[in-house]
Design an enzyme around this catalytic site. Structure first.
Site, PDB file in Angstrom:
ATOM      1  N   CYS A 173       1.151 -10.201   1.815  1.00 25.53           N
ATOM      2  CA  CYS A 173       1.569  -8.884   1.360  1.00 25.53           C
ATOM      3  C   CYS A 173       2.496  -9.033   0.159  1.00 25.53           C
ATOM      4  O   CYS A 173       3.393  -9.877   0.178  1.00 25.53           O
ATOM      5  CB  CYS A 173       2.292  -8.176   2.508  1.00 25.53           C
ATOM      6  SG  CYS A 173       2.835  -6.506   2.107  1.00 25.53           S
ATOM      7  N   HIS A 223      -4.409  -2.962   6.887  1.00 26.44           N
ATOM      8  CA  HIS A 223      -3.127  -3.438   6.336  1.00 26.44           C
ATOM      9  C   HIS A 223      -2.536  -2.402   5.370  1.00 26.44           C
ATOM     10  O   HIS A 223      -1.364  -2.033   5.490  1.00 26.44           O
ATOM     11  CB  HIS A 223      -3.369  -4.780   5.630  1.00 26.44           C
ATOM     12  CG  HIS A 223      -2.167  -5.336   4.924  1.00 26.44           C
ATOM     13  ND1 HIS A 223      -1.619  -6.558   5.245  1.00 26.44           N
ATOM     14  CD2 HIS A 223      -1.417  -4.842   3.897  1.00 26.44           C
ATOM     15  CE1 HIS A 223      -0.560  -6.772   4.469  1.00 26.44           C
ATOM     16  NE2 HIS A 223      -0.429  -5.757   3.631  1.00 26.44           N
ATOM     17  N   GLU A 224      -3.360  -1.927   4.437  1.00 18.04           N
ATOM     18  CA  GLU A 224      -2.853  -0.978   3.423  1.00 18.04           C
ATOM     19  C   GLU A 224      -2.497   0.368   4.045  1.00 18.04           C
ATOM     20  O   GLU A 224      -1.485   0.979   3.685  1.00 18.04           O
ATOM     21  CB  GLU A 224      -3.876  -0.782   2.303  1.00 18.04           C
ATOM     22  CG  GLU A 224      -4.174  -2.037   1.482  1.00 18.04           C
ATOM     23  CD  GLU A 224      -2.935  -2.743   0.962  1.00 18.04           C
ATOM     24  OE1 GLU A 224      -1.906  -2.077   0.714  1.00 18.04           O
ATOM     25  OE2 GLU A 224      -2.977  -3.970   0.819  1.00 18.04           O
ATOM     26  N   HIS A 245       0.829   0.571   5.680  1.00 17.18           N
ATOM     27  CA  HIS A 245       1.951   0.817   4.760  1.00 17.18           C
ATOM     28  C   HIS A 245       2.280   2.310   4.677  1.00 17.18           C
ATOM     29  O   HIS A 245       3.439   2.688   4.530  1.00 17.18           O
ATOM     30  CB  HIS A 245       1.611   0.332   3.346  1.00 17.18           C
ATOM     31  CG  HIS A 245       1.843  -1.133   3.125  1.00 17.18           C
ATOM     32  ND1 HIS A 245       3.072  -1.721   3.280  1.00 17.18           N
ATOM     33  CD2 HIS A 245       1.005  -2.123   2.727  1.00 17.18           C
ATOM     34  CE1 HIS A 245       2.972  -3.021   2.996  1.00 17.18           C
ATOM     35  NE2 HIS A 245       1.728  -3.298   2.664  1.00 17.18           N
TER      36      HIS A 245
END
Ligand code: ZN
Length: 183
Positions: free
Chosen positions: A98, A140-141, A144
């Site tokens: 990341c 993952h994104e 965020h």
């Protein structure tokens, strides 16, 4: 156009839930400019995905730069107000990195097949399915945007390493022996 500074772990903006954009906001010149900045920042830092909170903008915008074949895309795709639905709860493990947690890699297990409902740059509702590494990049994104970092998803912190040691000692993903030491 500008390369933005990337927020690193510990910065509170990475822990906030990002807000949705209206259709009008998505079509605005300000948002077009923000996307350009995100693309330039992603290219500069060498990421395969980027979420707006990583450049200090608490908005539901994610860039994905990984195609269905697991290859890096020339021009990343943009997703506004994305919502994930898990299509196959069976998990797969990938060593993740990341830009907000630099120089490190950690093994994370996530569902292998998902659907993402989102708005495109014209604020039209769209839907896409993803599997394999692309499914992991999406998760993952989009984490965020909810204030979650991949380190929160790690089940075993003995599988957390600096990039150099990861490359030297650990079986890389994708591999059925992911999480094991090299022979
Ligand atoms: Zn990240």
């Amino acid at each position: 156009m500008a390369i933005r500074k990337v927020a690193r772990m510990g910065h509170p903006i990475l822990r906030q839930k990002a807000r949705e954009l209206t259709a009008e906001e998505i079509r605005s010149p300000e948002t077009t400019q923000l996307i350009t900045d995100m693309l330039e920042t992603m290219r500069e830092y060498g990421g395969i995905g980027l979420a707006a909170p990583q450049i200090h903008e608490s908005l539901q915008i994610a860039l994905i730069g990984m195609d269905a074949q697991g290859a890096e895309m020339e021009v990343p795709e943009v997703f506004f107000n994305p919502v994930i639905t898990i299509l196959d709860p069976e998990v797969q493990g990938y060593w993740e990195g990341c830009l907000s947690v630099p120089d490190l890699r950690g093994l994370v297990f996530r569902p292998k097949r998902i659907r993402v409902d989102y708005w495109d740059a014209h604020a039209r509702p769209k839907s896409v399915e993803a599997e394999g590494f692309r499914a992991t990049v999406f998760q993952h994104e989009l984490d965020h945007l909810a204030g979650i970092l991949y380190v929160d998803r790690m089940e075993d912190t003995t599988r957390f390493a600096f990039i150099e040691e990861y490359q030297r000692f650990w079986v890389p993903s994708p591999d059925s022996a992911v999480g094991e030491l090299k022979e």
